[in-house]
Design an enzyme around this catalytic site. Structure first.
Site, PDB file in Angstrom:
ATOM      1  N   ASP A 229     -41.297  96.178  86.198  1.00 38.99           N
ATOM      2  CA  ASP A 229     -42.528  95.475  86.548  1.00 38.99           C
ATOM      3  C   ASP A 229     -43.597  96.435  87.058  1.00 38.99           C
ATOM      4  OD1 ASP A 229     -44.141  93.236  86.808  1.00 38.99           O
ATOM      5  OD2 ASP A 229     -42.653  92.096  87.921  1.00 38.99           O
TER       6      ASP A 229
ATOM      7  N   ASP B  55     -46.567  85.770  83.043  1.00 33.56           N
ATOM      8  CA  ASP B  55     -45.892  85.087  84.148  1.00 33.56           C
ATOM      9  C   ASP B  55     -46.030  83.577  84.035  1.00 33.56           C
ATOM     10  OD1 ASP B  55     -44.912  87.335  85.373  1.00 33.56           O
ATOM     11  OD2 ASP B  55     -46.420  87.408  86.961  1.00 33.56           O
TER      12      ASP B  55
END
Length: 718
Positions: A473, A542
């Site tokens: 990430d 997301d």
């Protein structure tokens, strides 16, 4: 697939595409790019005219101007007033006059040093390297083009060498520039924002400059380093389309200019904002690689051409045709609030439902209880997970699951042991306070000491544990650039950061080549070919809401293959959109990518658990069709989406209707790419249909009443 030099002309032939370059008085002209042309006799020559206010390099020929020629490189200051592709400071100016010196044709792909580059077997690719020189500036410029025998693709990058004794400074160096003739054009770009990435924008070109760029230190949620140039009449199934993509994950700029004479210049490369690169005597600099794709058969064919190239030459070879595991990620199930028992309960349910991979997300390391601390401290919090990570992995694997792990190696928290030991390792401006985002800072990967530290730390973590999957990430963009020794050093920092990052990920993915790495940057904040060269899978957003995902997945499909896209079923009300969508629709949409689950399986009802079990079983049948098949966009409106996947003898059609309608006829969806005279059996009814009727008459979509409804239809050729 070949490259030929005939007189002043270079012919670059890929599978069905040709680029023709002409050398004239040392200048390189872009004569043609498009559908294959094997013999060329200047039919589309630029008419020589004395255009007003266009400068002339030769006083005896007022009709010849660099401002009116279709150039291969754009150099300013000597009469070409369009947007330049190269600006290099030397002495008291940045004017260059690069002229042809020589060329070389070799088998195979040439790698842009330190940067992600395509791969290919030597016999399947040919590279042309053209050398130009500016004797006044004492600089050499090399342009490298590679053609591929199995694809309608050409890749290119540029190399600059300082062959003099004085320092030079690169201010701009685009990876690709295409000068195209006067025509009506549309430009398709992929923009948006966090949680609505890859929104398709189609712009009608007119006189002026159109620019899409990122200065965030990443390609960004709101931008994509790619574009498609088409004609206004081009559709998914008809017309020409030319795509350019940058194999790079940092700051970029896409510039499209329609000049005062209505020709078009399209270029793509590193963003010249906040960028300089100092070249001392004897040094060289390489631009990132750019990919050019072309189709004469519409945007669906262009997409398939891009998908094929990325699968064959970008995605790491060992994963290019490897089925992706069905996973469950604990993030939306637990966030930071978990212990071993809670994790193992989720893993137990996952095993019972046929899921194949368990992923432990954020919160397993340091003193991480929320997002305010511990980034950089990649040591296991054994108190929180009630034992060692190795023990947890063994217990998960004992349930028949693979094990995956989340980390965010590019970040550092002020509240961390690493920051307390090395505060100078954070990117920062001297004597100024930090700028915060998600209460975290960015490690200075422009510093080789930092990169080497992370190589050792992460290599040790991966070597000591049986990890099958990594979610990598990056949850903030880069600010406060200023760690350089001087201004010039700071201007080099964002590109040096990318070189450091690529060095790290190449080292880890090469040494641990069995691990499936997934790139994530708050979802799709770095969904580009640079990261995909090392990480075979991307978390494209997301936003896990199925209806929001229709647009995101639609935009991704234009250039990126489905096998690169993770797509999850999440809880309702959805955590981003607060929307309630039927479990079937959530699954049908997620099955148009690499299926996963992002929820607490223990909170499902018995009926929902049975439904998930059936979804997982079904996806294992559908998986090769989706991940290895050809994708066709059949329909995409504000209220309806239909997507087709074809693989071997099977065809999968997914249709989603967003809002229910009343007193309206049902939609018929027309399939594509079938054999007209063959029969196809619909799984649900055993009804036979001919390929011709499915393509030309269409298949009626009869959805249940209500909003957010979907159909998933499987046909088999008999």
């Amino acid at each position: 697939m070949k490259i030929i030099k005939e007189g002043p002309l270079f012919y670059l032939h890929s599978k069905n595409m040709t680029m023709i370059i002409e050398e004239h008085s040392g200048y390189l002209f872009m004569k043609y790019i498009g559908r294959q042309v094997k013999q060329y006799h200047q039919s589309n020559a630029v008419v020589m005219k004395d255009h007003a206010f266009s400068g002339n390099p030769y006083p005896e020929c007022r009709e010849f101007s660099l401002d009116t020629q279709r150039m291969l490189i754009g150099q300013h200051g000597l009469g070409d007033f369009r947007q330049p592709s190269v600006r290099i400071q030397h002495g008291n100016n940045d004017v260059t006059d690069f002229r042809y010196v020589s060329h070389e044709i070799k088998a195979g792909v040439l790698v842009s040093q330190g940067l992600p580059s395509p791969y290919s077997k030597a016999e399947e690719a040919t590279t042309l390297s053209i050398t130009l020189a500016d004797t006044v500036a004492e600089l050499e410029l090399m342009i490298h083009f590679t053609v591929y025998g199995t694809s309608d693709a050409i890749t290119t990058f540029t190399e600059v060498r300082n062959v003099g004794k004085e320092r030079a400074v690169i201010h701009q160096l685009q990876s690709v520039m295409l000068d195209l003739p006067k025509e009506d054009y549309d430009l398709i770009t992929f923009q948006g924002a966090y949680a609505r990435e890859k929104t398709v924008r189609r712009h009608t070109l007119d006189q002026g400059i159109f620019r899409v760029s990122s200065n965030r230190g990443a390609s960004g949620h709101a931008q994509t380093p790619a574009a498609i140039l088409t004609h206004p009449t081009t559709t998914d199934d008809y017309g020409e389309a030319l795509a350019i993509q940058l194999i790079y994950s940092g700051n970029f700029e896409l510039i499209c200019q329609q000049s005062q004479l209505n020709d078009v210049r399209l270029s793509l490369g590193i963003n010249h904002e906040n960028f300089e690169w100092t070249l001392e005597a004897g040094q060289q600099f390489n631009s990132p690689v750019a990919l050019i794709n072309y189709s004469s058969k519409g945007l669906n064919d262009l997409s398939q051409t891009s998908h094929e190239f990325i699968t064959q030459h970008i995605i790491p070879e060992q994963f290019a045709k490897t089925a992706r595991p069905i996973l469950v990620n604990n993030w939306e199930a637990t966030y930071f609030d978990f212990n071993r028992d809670k994790l193992l309960d989720i893993a137990e349910r996952a095993s019972e439902l046929g899921i194949e991979l368990f992923v432990l997300d954020d919160g397993w390391f340091g003193q991480r209880k929320d997002d305010n601390s511990s980034l950089g401290d990649w040591q296991v919090n054994e108190e929180k997970i009630q034992g060692t990570l190795a023990e947890l992995i063994a217990q998960v694997k004992g349930k028949g699951l693979q094990f995956g792990l989340w980390f965010e190696p590019e970040m550092i928290s002020e509240d961390s042991d690493l920051y307390r030991t090395h505060p100078e390792w954070a990117i920062q401006l001297p004597e100024r306070p930090h700028t915060y985002s998600r209460n975290q800072l960015v490690l200075n990967f422009a510093n080789p000491e930092v990169v080497n530290y992370m190589k050792k730390l992460l290599d040790d973590l991966l070597s000591r544990h049986e990890i099958d999957y990594v979610k990598w990430d990056m949850n903030r963009n880069i600010t406060n650039i200023g760690n350089g020794q001087d201004y010039a050093g700071s201007m080099m920092q964002t590109h040096q950061y990318m070189l450091g990052l690529y060095s790290l990920v190449e080292y880890l993915t090469t040494k641990h080549d069995h691990i499936l790495f997934e790139s994530c940057s708050g979802g799709g904040g770095r969904n580009d070919l640079g990261m995909m060269r090392y990480f075979p899978q991307v978390w494209s957003s997301d936003n896990t809401d199925a209806i929001s995902r229709l647009q995101i997945q639609h935009g991704s499909s234009y250039l990126h293959p489905v096998i690169s896209m993770g797509a999850h079923v999440s809880a309702v009300p959805n955590h981003q959109m607060n929307r309630i969508t039927d479990l079937k629709t959530r699954a049908d949409v997620a099955m148009m990518g690499n299926l996963g689950y992002e929820l607490d399986l223990n909170l499902l009802t018995d009926e929902e658990k049975q439904a998930v079990k059936e979804q997982v079983t079904r996806y294992k049948i559908l998986r090769p069709i989706v991940q290895f098949g050809q994708q066709y966009r059949l329909m995409h409106t504000a209220n309806e989406t239909a997507v087709q996947f074809t693989y071997e003898q099977r065809v999968l059609l997914t249709y989603v209707k967003v809002l229910s309608t009343y007193e309206d006829m049902e939609t018929t969806v027309k399939l594509k790419g079938l054999e007209e005279d063959s029969l196809y059996c619909l799984e649900e009814t055993d009804q036979l249909y001919s390929g011709a009727e499915l393509m030309y008459a269409g298949l009626t979509m009869d959805t249940p009443r209500g909003d957010f409804q979907s159909l998933q239809l499987l046909l088999t050729k008999v």
